[in-house]
Design a protein around this motif. Structure first.
Motif, mmCIF file in Angstrom:
data_model
loop_
_atom_site.group_PDB
_atom_site.id
_atom_site.type_symbol
_atom_site.label_atom_id
_atom_site.label_comp_id
_atom_site.label_asym_id
_atom_site.label_seq_id
_atom_site.Cartn_x
_atom_site.Cartn_y
_atom_site.Cartn_z
ATOM 1 N N LEU A 1 33.600 -1.457 58.056
ATOM 2 C CA LEU A 1 34.511 -0.853 56.740
ATOM 3 C C LEU A 1 33.797 0.262 56.157
ATOM 4 C CD1 LEU A 1 34.976 -4.610 55.370
ATOM 5 C CD2 LEU A 1 36.635 -3.119 56.713
ATOM 6 N N PRO A 2 33.636 1.286 57.048
ATOM 7 C CA PRO A 2 33.100 2.524 56.178
ATOM 8 C C PRO A 2 33.968 2.982 55.159
ATOM 9 C CG PRO A 2 34.242 3.041 58.381
ATOM 10 C CD PRO A 2 34.292 1.676 58.229
ATOM 11 N N GLU A 3 33.205 3.433 54.065
ATOM 12 C CA GLU A 3 33.887 4.090 52.934
ATOM 13 C C GLU A 3 34.548 3.158 52.253
ATOM 14 O OE1 GLU A 3 35.587 7.873 53.099
ATOM 15 O OE2 GLU A 3 33.813 8.633 54.374
ATOM 16 N N VAL A 4 34.407 1.808 52.153
ATOM 17 C CA VAL A 4 35.101 0.740 51.562
ATOM 18 C C VAL A 4 33.964 0.080 50.464
ATOM 19 C CG1 VAL A 4 36.637 -1.339 51.739
ATOM 20 C CG2 VAL A 4 36.800 0.212 53.379
ATOM 21 N N LYS A 5 34.462 0.008 49.257
ATOM 22 C CA LYS A 5 33.479 -0.659 48.230
ATOM 23 C C LYS A 5 33.495 -2.159 48.449
ATOM 24 C CE LYS A 5 34.059 3.241 45.463
ATOM 25 N NZ LYS A 5 34.617 3.601 43.899
ATOM 26 N N LYS A 6 32.251 -2.710 48.219
ATOM 27 C CA LYS A 6 32.253 -4.047 48.194
ATOM 28 C C LYS A 6 33.389 -4.783 47.195
ATOM 29 C CE LYS A 6 28.587 -6.577 46.699
ATOM 30 N NZ LYS A 6 27.339 -7.282 46.771
ATOM 31 N N GLU A 7 33.447 -4.243 46.265
ATOM 32 C CA GLU A 7 34.246 -4.653 44.986
ATOM 33 C C GLU A 7 36.066 -4.927 45.635
ATOM 34 O OE1 GLU A 7 32.806 -1.579 43.988
ATOM 35 O OE2 GLU A 7 31.186 -3.201 44.220
ATOM 36 N N ASP A 8 36.186 -4.075 46.732
ATOM 37 C CA ASP A 8 37.643 -3.879 47.390
ATOM 38 C C ASP A 8 37.735 -4.701 48.333
ATOM 39 O OD1 ASP A 8 38.227 -1.897 45.447
ATOM 40 O OD2 ASP A 8 37.558 -0.234 46.648
ATOM 41 N N ILE A 9 36.786 -5.683 48.780
ATOM 42 C CA ILE A 9 36.962 -6.414 49.905
ATOM 43 C C ILE A 9 37.100 -8.083 49.573
ATOM 44 C CG2 ILE A 9 35.848 -7.321 52.019
ATOM 45 C CD1 ILE A 9 34.102 -4.686 52.111
ATOM 46 N N LYS A 10 37.968 -8.875 49.975
ATOM 47 C CA LYS A 10 38.178 -10.090 49.770
ATOM 48 C C LYS A 10 38.115 -10.821 50.890
ATOM 49 C CE LYS A 10 41.413 -9.030 45.784
ATOM 50 N NZ LYS A 10 41.500 -7.616 46.086
ATOM 51 N N VAL A 11 37.467 -12.033 50.996
ATOM 52 C CA VAL A 11 37.281 -13.050 52.028
ATOM 53 C C VAL A 11 37.783 -14.252 51.511
ATOM 54 C CG1 VAL A 11 35.761 -14.109 53.712
ATOM 55 C CG2 VAL A 11 35.276 -11.856 52.943
ATOM 56 N N ALA A 12 38.847 -15.066 52.203
ATOM 57 C CA ALA A 12 39.311 -16.216 51.629
ATOM 58 C C ALA A 12 39.411 -17.270 53.008
ATOM 59 C CB ALA A 12 40.420 -15.906 50.947
ATOM 60 N N ASP B 1 29.621 -23.589 54.484
ATOM 61 C CA ASP B 1 28.296 -23.016 54.863
ATOM 62 C C ASP B 1 28.601 -21.806 55.413
ATOM 63 O OD1 ASP B 1 25.705 -22.568 54.846
ATOM 64 O OD2 ASP B 1 25.336 -23.792 56.569
ATOM 65 N N ILE B 2 29.826 -20.860 55.130
ATOM 66 C CA ILE B 2 30.124 -19.737 55.323
ATOM 67 C C ILE B 2 29.442 -18.700 54.380
ATOM 68 C CG2 ILE B 2 32.033 -17.910 55.916
ATOM 69 C CD1 ILE B 2 33.472 -20.341 56.743
ATOM 70 N N HIS B 3 28.892 -17.732 54.894
ATOM 71 C CA HIS B 3 28.417 -16.761 53.742
ATOM 72 C C HIS B 3 28.686 -15.288 54.443
ATOM 73 C CE1 HIS B 3 24.643 -17.142 56.093
ATOM 74 N NE2 HIS B 3 24.208 -15.762 55.699
ATOM 75 N N ALA B 4 28.579 -14.262 53.602
ATOM 76 C CA ALA B 4 28.808 -12.921 53.896
ATOM 77 C C ALA B 4 27.933 -11.876 53.214
ATOM 78 C CB ALA B 4 30.364 -12.498 53.383
ATOM 79 N N GLU B 5 27.555 -10.915 53.822
ATOM 80 C CA GLU B 5 26.783 -9.746 53.565
ATOM 81 C C GLU B 5 27.590 -8.438 53.904
ATOM 82 O OE1 GLU B 5 23.023 -11.269 55.216
ATOM 83 O OE2 GLU B 5 23.254 -10.208 57.077
#
Length: 140
Positions: A54-65, A110-114
């Protein structure tokens, strides 16, 4: 007038795509489209790992559900218009979405993201499958 290379499979590819690309006026504007970030999915003994570029994508603009055993990744790469004449735009901007069916042995709790340097890593820890996951039904 500009020349555009004809691709006979463009319509064919978009037929199978869940969302079609919407192009705005190329002259002095960004190309707005739906796009799919590149993904690698690997597995080892303890987890599944999903790496998403995800180049040039800000962390605030990503959603994981997670919903009904599906993991959905969505967001937006925004085009920042500058006072420069555009000659070529080959990268996609706008909304993106990817959906993954979770395997039965993934522990949803137990799913986590970085996220670092344009790479999102989703760690999906494996859980023990119940010993009696297979069941035979008698026919009467």
């Amino acid at each position: 007038m500009s020349l555009v290379r004809w691709n006979p499979f463009r319509e064919f590819d978009s037929f199978f795509s869940p969302s079609t690309r919407l192009m705005s006026n190329f002259q002095d504007s960004a190309i707005e489209s739906s796009w799919k970030p590149l993904v690698d999915v690997t597995e080892d003994a303890s987890e599944y790992l999903i790496k998403v570029e995800l180049p040039e994508v800000k962390k605030e603009d990503i959603k994981v559900a997670i919903n009904n055993n599906y993991l959905t990744l969505s967001g937006e790469r925004k085009f920042e218009k500058e006072d420069k004449k555009l000659h070529t735009i080959e990268r996609f901007y706008g909304h993106f979405e990817r959906t993954f069916n979770l395997p039965e042995n993934v522990c949803e709790a137990d799913i986590h993201a970085e996220f670092k340097d344009g790479l999102l890593q989703l760690h999906l820890k494996k859980s023990e499958l119940p010993k009696n996951s297979q069941r035979h039904i008698n026919i009467q």
